[in-house]
Scaffold this motif. Structure first.
Motif, PDB file in Angstrom:
ATOM      1  N   PRO A 140       0.814  -1.221   0.000  1.00  0.00           N
ATOM      2  CA  PRO A 140       0.000   0.000   0.000  1.00  0.00           C
ATOM      3  C   PRO A 140       0.848   1.271   0.000  1.00  0.00           C
ATOM      4  N   GLY A 141       2.018   1.199   0.615  1.00  0.00           N
ATOM      5  CA  GLY A 141       2.882   2.384   0.660  1.00  0.00           C
ATOM      6  C   GLY A 141       3.312   2.838  -0.729  1.00  0.00           C
ATOM      7  N   VAL A 142       3.702   1.893  -1.572  1.00  0.00           N
ATOM      8  CA  VAL A 142       4.103   2.236  -2.941  1.00  0.00           C
ATOM      9  C   VAL A 142       2.919   2.790  -3.726  1.00  0.00           C
ATOM     10  N   LEU A 143       1.744   2.196  -3.552  1.00  0.00           N
ATOM     11  CA  LEU A 143       0.564   2.690  -4.260  1.00  0.00           C
ATOM     12  C   LEU A 143       0.202   4.102  -3.832  1.00  0.00           C
ATOM     13  N   ILE A 144       0.292   4.369  -2.528  1.00  0.00           N
ATOM     14  CA  ILE A 144       0.011   5.727  -2.040  1.00  0.00           C
ATOM     15  C   ILE A 144       1.056   6.705  -2.558  1.00  0.00           C
ATOM     16  N   GLY A 145       2.336   6.311  -2.490  1.00  0.00           N
ATOM     17  CA  GLY A 145       3.400   7.180  -2.981  1.00  0.00           C
ATOM     18  C   GLY A 145       3.268   7.457  -4.473  1.00  0.00           C
ATOM     19  N   THR A 146       2.905   6.423  -5.248  1.00  0.00           N
ATOM     20  CA  THR A 146       2.707   6.619  -6.683  1.00  0.00           C
ATOM     21  C   THR A 146       1.559   7.582  -6.952  1.00  0.00           C
ATOM     22  N   ALA A 147       0.463   7.424  -6.205  1.00  0.00           N
ATOM     23  CA  ALA A 147      -0.692   8.303  -6.405  1.00  0.00           C
ATOM     24  C   ALA A 147      -0.354   9.755  -6.063  1.00  0.00           C
ATOM     25  N   LEU A 148       0.380   9.967  -4.979  1.00  0.00           N
ATOM     26  CA  LEU A 148       0.731  11.337  -4.583  1.00  0.00           C
ATOM     27  C   LEU A 148       1.636  11.994  -5.610  1.00  0.00           C
ATOM     28  N   MET A 149       2.633  11.246  -6.103  1.00  0.00           N
ATOM     29  CA  MET A 149       3.534  11.831  -7.098  1.00  0.00           C
ATOM     30  C   MET A 149       2.850  11.969  -8.461  1.00  0.00           C
ATOM     31  N   LEU A 151      -0.216  13.029  -8.727  1.00  0.00           N
ATOM     32  CA  LEU A 151      -0.890  14.326  -8.577  1.00  0.00           C
ATOM     33  C   LEU A 151       0.090  15.475  -8.783  1.00  0.00           C
ATOM     34  N   VAL A 152       1.316  15.314  -8.275  1.00  0.00           N
ATOM     35  CA  VAL A 152       2.331  16.354  -8.465  1.00  0.00           C
ATOM     36  C   VAL A 152       2.646  16.532  -9.947  1.00  0.00           C
ATOM     37  N   ALA A 153       2.899  15.419 -10.637  1.00  0.00           N
ATOM     38  CA  ALA A 153       3.270  15.487 -12.058  1.00  0.00           C
ATOM     39  C   ALA A 153       2.123  15.978 -12.924  1.00  0.00           C
ATOM     40  N   LYS A 154       0.888  15.639 -12.550  1.00  0.00           N
ATOM     41  CA  LYS A 154      -0.268  15.963 -13.390  1.00  0.00           C
ATOM     42  C   LYS A 154      -0.773  17.383 -13.153  1.00  0.00           C
ATOM     43  N   TYR A 155      -0.844  17.809 -11.881  1.00  0.00           N
ATOM     44  CA  TYR A 155      -1.546  19.050 -11.558  1.00  0.00           C
ATOM     45  C   TYR A 155      -0.641  20.173 -11.051  1.00  0.00           C
ATOM     46  N   ILE A 156       0.613  19.877 -10.751  1.00  0.00           N
ATOM     47  CA  ILE A 156       1.528  20.937 -10.306  1.00  0.00           C
ATOM     48  C   ILE A 156       2.558  21.246 -11.384  1.00  0.00           C
ATOM     49  N   ASP A 168      -1.683  10.908 -18.642  1.00  0.00           N
ATOM     50  CA  ASP A 168      -1.960  10.227 -17.369  1.00  0.00           C
ATOM     51  C   ASP A 168      -1.002   9.062 -17.134  1.00  0.00           C
ATOM     52  N   PHE A 169      -0.759   8.260 -18.176  1.00  0.00           N
ATOM     53  CA  PHE A 169       0.116   7.097 -18.008  1.00  0.00           C
ATOM     54  C   PHE A 169       1.569   7.528 -17.786  1.00  0.00           C
ATOM     55  N   GLU A 170       1.995   8.595 -18.437  1.00  0.00           N
ATOM     56  CA  GLU A 170       3.349   9.120 -18.216  1.00  0.00           C
ATOM     57  C   GLU A 170       3.503   9.617 -16.788  1.00  0.00           C
ATOM     58  N   CYS A 171       2.493  10.315 -16.269  1.00  0.00           N
ATOM     59  CA  CYS A 171       2.550  10.798 -14.891  1.00  0.00           C
ATOM     60  C   CYS A 171       2.555   9.638 -13.896  1.00  0.00           C
ATOM     61  N   ALA A 172       1.741   8.614 -14.174  1.00  0.00           N
ATOM     62  CA  ALA A 172       1.679   7.463 -13.269  1.00  0.00           C
ATOM     63  C   ALA A 172       2.999   6.683 -13.284  1.00  0.00           C
ATOM     64  N   ALA A 173       3.571   6.479 -14.468  1.00  0.00           N
ATOM     65  CA  ALA A 173       4.860   5.785 -14.555  1.00  0.00           C
ATOM     66  C   ALA A 173       5.944   6.593 -13.853  1.00  0.00           C
ATOM     67  N   PHE A 174       5.926   7.908 -14.022  1.00  0.00           N
ATOM     68  CA  PHE A 174       6.872   8.794 -13.342  1.00  0.00           C
ATOM     69  C   PHE A 174       6.743   8.665 -11.827  1.00  0.00           C
ATOM     70  N   GLY A 175       5.497   8.650 -11.326  1.00  0.00           N
ATOM     71  CA  GLY A 175       5.283   8.513  -9.889  1.00  0.00           C
ATOM     72  C   GLY A 175       5.740   7.177  -9.344  1.00  0.00           C
ATOM     73  N   SER A 176       5.549   6.099 -10.120  1.00  0.00           N
ATOM     74  CA  SER A 176       5.971   4.782  -9.647  1.00  0.00           C
ATOM     75  C   SER A 176       7.491   4.666  -9.576  1.00  0.00           C
ATOM     76  N   VAL A 212       3.155  -1.898 -15.494  1.00  0.00           N
ATOM     77  CA  VAL A 212       1.758  -1.792 -15.911  1.00  0.00           C
ATOM     78  C   VAL A 212       1.540  -0.510 -16.712  1.00  0.00           C
ATOM     79  N   PHE A 213       1.990   0.629 -16.157  1.00  0.00           N
ATOM     80  CA  PHE A 213       1.761   1.906 -16.834  1.00  0.00           C
ATOM     81  C   PHE A 213       2.696   2.088 -18.042  1.00  0.00           C
ATOM     82  N   PHE A 214       3.877   1.479 -17.990  1.00  0.00           N
ATOM     83  CA  PHE A 214       4.783   1.549 -19.129  1.00  0.00           C
ATOM     84  C   PHE A 214       4.193   0.827 -20.342  1.00  0.00           C
TER      85      PHE A 214
END
Length: 484
Positions: free
Chosen positions: A96-105, A107-112, A119-127, A171-173
């Motif tokens: 769960p920690g990795v999933l939470i960390g991926t989701a938070l990052m 949001l940073v890549a997508k909205y900040i 979306d997939f680039e931001c998710a892969a970046f966060g992971s 998965v996102f790659f």
């Protein structure tokens, strides 16, 4: 390797230079090599040719060549008793920690960030940013006498979250390459994770059985067979799992190593020799990858705009805050699954776990794979940005977090020695001081011995008290034998 060996030798002889973590020193060497190569226009002769070959290398080759050694070596060195006590906590932080960390990052890549990534680039970046590599911090924790539970929580989380983060990244790659989204995301995750773990267990059992058949200490070739088996099973589990079965090779290698470590340690013909060989292999892998990380980081700096450095500084701040938020969210559950006061995590230890979440070679290898795909898709600037942010973030965590972690441990009071350990460590020094003073004063040897005996009796009283406390603690963990 010459640079790494020189750094290791010098820092072992100069205590003042020893405060710089080994990986940080390698990064600096990599930066210097990259600076000389680029600023001289490739005028370093054969060295520049070598650097160009490394930079053009297929990223999958980095993964397949170095990850099995690093992952298997880390898992083999784990003290099974410590890991068993903290396994549930490590799984919670790594799953769960990795999933939470991926989701938070994400949001940073997508909205900040203002770069307009998909979306997939931001998710892969966060992971990629969710994978930690605290080589420097774990060594520092052991060296400074920090809690074994805290050390294992950080090391175990890092070992497992590498596998989970790479599964999420894969998965996102694949979706970045044109795969269909939807329910396929969950199925891909389960297939990669569960399949990798199951295949790793099978490889571990087969390897352990073979090692048990070559465990005769009177046969001089059995030691060679055992060493070769550990190296072979590390690469076989990774390659077959990743390339042939299409499951997570990282998790396969980790679980193979855990099974071998759990079953085979009593069967090893030369345990010290095996540990020395694996320590050397890890030294080779870490040295090459962190120097390469420094070269890539400097190369990436030359391909972005000056404003991107400000975004990198913001990423470093938000990345540490995201990890702190993740640990704060999971801290109650971590203590709940711990099961005893020994594994309880205080707010001080949560701070160290947040600050000790370094990034390193795994993230670099993943982002290089993303770079090649993005360049093929005509997104060269996005590719350079991702390499710049990942390598820059890893560099900042090593330069800042790793070098200041010792000060943080001292400030939080997490390096205090137990009374028994302090008595042992002070014993020899005290004896030598008394002998020197008494010889200077001309006190006879027999009288010196009687004085030292009286001092040691007080030390033995402390040691006996500590031993009684340890036995009580073991009785609590093992339970009452009369009830079995």
């Amino acid at each position: 390797m010459l640079s790494g060996m020189t750094i290791t030798h010098i820092t072992s002889r100069c205590p003042r230079l020893g405060i710089i973590p080994y990986t940080v020193a390698l990064l600096i060497v990599g930066y210097c090599i990259g600076f000389l190569d680029i600023e001289t226009g490739g005028g370093l002769g054969t060295l520049s040719q070598s650097i160009s070959l490394w930079i053009a290398m297929d990223p999958h080759l980095l993964l397949f060549a170095f990850l099995p050694v690093l992952l298997f070596g880390d898992a083999m060195s784990i003290v099974w008793h410590d890991f068993q006590r903290t396994a549930a906590q490590c799984v919670l932080l790594a799953g769960p920690g990795v999933l939470i960390g991926t989701a938070l990052m994400y949001l940073v890549a997508k909205y900040i960030f203002p770069f307009g990534w998909s979306d997939f680039e931001c998710a892969a970046f966060g992971s990629v940013l969710a994978a930690t590599d605290p080589v420097a911090v774990v060594g520092l924790l052991k060296e400074m006498g920090a809690s074994r539970v805290l050390t294992m929580q950080i090391a175990g989380e890092s070992l497992l979250n590498d596998g989970v983060a790479i599964v999420v990244w894969l998965v996102f790659f694949n979706f970045m390459k044109g795969g269909e989204a939807g329910a396929e995301i969950l199925w891909s995750f389960l297939r990669l994770a569960a399949g990798g773990c199951a295949f790793g267990v099978v490889c571990g059992l087969v390897g352990s059985r073979w090692i048990s058949l070559a465990s005769d200490r009177l046969v001089h070739t059995d030691s060679l067979v055992q060493v070769t088996l550990t190296i072979t099973v590390a690469y076989v589990s990774f390659f077959v799992g990743e390339n042939e079965l299409k499951v997570s090779g990282v998790l396969a290698t980790i679980f193979t190593a855990l099974m071998v470590s759990r079953i085979c340690k009593p069967l090893l013909c030369d345990k010290d020799g095996l540990q020395a060989i694996w320590h050397t292999l890890e030294f080779f892998g870490n040295t090459i990858l962190f120097v390469l990380c420094g070269v890539f980081a400097y190369t990436a700096c030359k391909k972005v705009e000056w404003a991107d450095f400000a975004w990198l500084g913001l990423l470093d701040i938000l990345g540490n805050l995201a990890r702190g938020l993740m640990i704060a969210m999971l801290a109650p559950l971590v203590n709940l699954v711990g099961g005893s006061d020994v594994t309880r995590t205080t707010w001080r230890e949560c701070v160290v776990m947040t600050w000790g979440g370094l990034r390193g070679a795994v993230g670099l290898a993943l982002v290089l794979s993303m770079r090649d795909l993005l360049i093929q898709q005509g997104k060269e600037y996005t590719a350079n940005l991702m390499v710049f942010f990942i390598s820059g973030f890893a560099t900042l965590t090593l330069l800042i977090n790793a070098t200041t972690c010792s000060l943080l441990l001292k400030y939080l009071g997490l390096t205090k020695m137990a009374a028994s350990k302090k008595a042992f460590s002070d014993s020899l020094a005290t004896d030598e001081r008394f002998k020197a003073v008494h010889q200077h004063l001309g006190i006879p040897v027999m009288q010196q011995s009687s004085i030292l005996k009286s001092i040691k009796s007080s030390r033995h009283h402390i040691l006996r008290r500590e031993l009684d406390m340890l036995l009580e603690h073991l009785e609590e963990e093992l339970g009452d034998p009369s009830q079995d």
